[in-house]
Design a protein around this motif. Sequence first.
Motif, PDB file in Angstrom:
ATOM      1  N   TYR A 437      41.488 115.395  86.378  1.00  0.00           N
ATOM      2  CA  TYR A 437      40.469 114.350  86.336  1.00  0.00           C
ATOM      3  C   TYR A 437      40.322 113.667  87.688  1.00  0.00           C
ATOM      4  CZ  TYR A 437      44.633 111.341  85.620  1.00  0.00           C
ATOM      5  OH  TYR A 437      45.848 110.705  85.735  1.00  0.00           O
ATOM      6  N   ASP A 441      36.760 109.117  85.997  1.00  0.00           N
ATOM      7  CA  ASP A 441      37.085 109.222  84.569  1.00  0.00           C
ATOM      8  C   ASP A 441      37.773 107.967  84.041  1.00  0.00           C
ATOM      9  OD1 ASP A 441      36.186 111.957  83.939  1.00  0.00           O
ATOM     10  OD2 ASP A 441      37.688 112.560  85.403  1.00  0.00           O
ATOM     11  N   ARG A 458      31.716 110.212  76.882  1.00  0.00           N
ATOM     12  CA  ARG A 458      31.388 110.313  78.307  1.00  0.00           C
ATOM     13  C   ARG A 458      30.519 109.131  78.720  1.00  0.00           C
ATOM     14  NH1 ARG A 458      28.556 113.975  80.698  1.00  0.00           N
ATOM     15  NH2 ARG A 458      29.658 113.461  82.604  1.00  0.00           N
ATOM     16  N   GLY A 462      32.088 110.178  84.141  1.00  0.00           N
ATOM     17  CA  GLY A 462      33.459 110.164  83.649  1.00  0.00           C
ATOM     18  C   GLY A 462      33.584 110.596  82.206  1.00  0.00           C
ATOM     19  N   THR A 463      34.800 111.007  81.855  1.00  0.00           N
ATOM     20  CA  THR A 463      35.130 111.460  80.502  1.00  0.00           C
ATOM     21  C   THR A 463      36.324 110.673  79.983  1.00  0.00           C
ATOM     22  OG1 THR A 463      34.347 113.702  80.969  1.00  0.00           O
ATOM     23  CG2 THR A 463      35.838 113.443  79.098  1.00  0.00           C
ATOM     24  N   LEU A 465      39.653 110.348  78.750  1.00  0.00           N
ATOM     25  CA  LEU A 465      40.806 111.250  78.816  1.00  0.00           C
ATOM     26  C   LEU A 465      41.648 111.221  77.548  1.00  0.00           C
ATOM     27  CD1 LEU A 465      41.888 110.505  82.506  1.00  0.00           C
ATOM     28  CD2 LEU A 465      40.703 112.537  81.658  1.00  0.00           C
ATOM     29  N   THR A 471      36.676 117.126  81.087  1.00  0.00           N
ATOM     30  CA  THR A 471      36.156 116.382  82.228  1.00  0.00           C
ATOM     31  C   THR A 471      35.277 117.322  83.059  1.00  0.00           C
ATOM     32  OG1 THR A 471      37.969 116.964  83.718  1.00  0.00           O
ATOM     33  CG2 THR A 471      38.278 115.017  82.319  1.00  0.00           C
TER      34      THR A 471
END
Length: 612
Positions: A437, A441, A458, A462-463, A465, A471
């Motif tokens: 990442y 994120d 999302r 960014g995602t 985690l 990601t």
Amino acid sequence: MKLLKCILLKLLAAVETTLLLISALIAPLLFFSVQWMFRTWNHLSMDELVFHLQSPLEGTNTEMVQEYLSECLAPALMVFLAVVIVAVVSSKKKWRYRYFSNGVILTALLLVAGGSIYTTVQKLDVDGYMESKGSYSEFVDTYYVDPADVTITFPEQKRNLIYIFLESMETTYADQENGGAFRENVIPELTEIAQENEDFSGESEELNGAYMTTGTTWTMGAMFAHTSGLPLNISIGSNDMDTQDHFFPGIFTLGDILENEGYSQTLLIGSDATFGGRRLYFTEHGNYDMVDYPYAIGNGMIPEDYYVWWGYEDHYLFDFAKDKLRELSRQDNPFNLTMLTVDTHFEDGYVCSECQDAYGDDQYSNVMACSSRQLDEFLQWIQKQDFFEDTTIVLAGDHLTMDSNYCEDVGGDYERKVYTAYINAAVEPEVLKERTYTTMDHFPTTLAALGAEIDGNRLGLGTNLFSAEQTLTERFGIDKLEQEMQKKSGLLEELAEIDRDTESLKVREGRVPTATVQVGTYSYTQGLLPVTVIDIENVEAGVQSIQIAVWTQEDQSDLQWIQLENMGDGSYSGNVNVAASGYRTGEYQIHAYVVDGNGEQSVLGTAVGFVE
């Protein structure tokens, strides 16, 4: 004919001498400056250089200015003096000898200047930078998820957030056994904190941190990425942070989301928040209360004349944070306390009264170890407080160290990442595997750590985690992501656009704050230059405070900020400490800024002072 020849020879001699002296001044200064720049910032990027050339400084470190003067200006002046001596001696020789001697020296100087420029172009990859800035990518436009369009559901009982940006903190500083690159672990407490909490390393005990990309590799770029899920990667010329009223007005950030959810928000830092656009960004996106170095001076938290390193050191920061947390925990609404440490800033960090000599002459390791201990003590204090049960803590390195040689022994195959630890999160990771990442994120991941449910997991680029969602780094690889981040984005430019028509309207309607800045006569005995601001008009909701920014150098390397005193008659006065500029003679540029009753900062007026 003889007269004409004599005139031509004298004219040629004058031109040659002028070129020689100009080259003798510029070429060595350029050479020593380039060498010093890359020794000091061995990972300098064009994005970072362009940003800081066109925005407020993050702080003024006088030691660095002194180092530049001694390592660049002083030897350059010695070379200049030597060339002058040679030119004077050769002027007494026959004209053929004189022209040959000066010609050789001039050629050498031009080669030195050309070589310095070539080195700069190659190391900063200026060609690649210009190429990437000249081409557009649809990557950001395609994969950006606008947080304003996403359903984010918070729990009924909202958790508090303590977000600590750790200056220059990397996983690299741990020992190899724990996923670092050093033989001896200089951050043992932080290593244990990450291992006992969450750094998204899966079932491994080795530390796992975040990658950086273009636009996130310096402090303001990092803070922007962590809280918006975007790189600060635009034409900075259209977003001068000290002169504009907006900082990416088109985005919806962590601060915006928490403000909408009723959080009180505070930015606590030991330097001036104005530097780098931090005040503008965090007030516009989240209405954060600014508790910075000028605030500490103005509220008696430290003595009026106290100034070290970038303002005040981290052991004060942690003490002030404890007091602030006691205050915040007594209120009814949830809080977000965001902090930024500074002692571990390059070059070699700041040795405070808490530092030990565990690593002998290795000052930076001593400072890193001291920071690790202080953070551990601070966390232990928090964990004993009643509010801890409902509080999530995020520790996140802002960027890799810019220190020139601290990681020079780290192997090229080791992937350096910034430190990460999520403490007392409201959720557990859905998958027990090591995540790949970037610092972008952190945006959705922080919200998830507070117990918020994010539709699609999302936000920005960014995602979350804690989710099983890939990601962008896992999907495309860090090399591909970095390649795309270097290019222009139409969406980024749109999000960063400043409403210049609105500003023009304010000017036409006379709604822009104005004042007269008067500069008095310099006092030689006291070393002070008095400044008074009068005739203050068009300040909305009244005047909160007035500061002046003062500098003598074009690059603002000797910039100092001075809080003016309310004189009770509508005027504000203060004194420029000329000693802080090395008693430099000549012009002192003075810009006055007002913070109005709404917390908005604006330029009031400018003036020029003289010290003779």
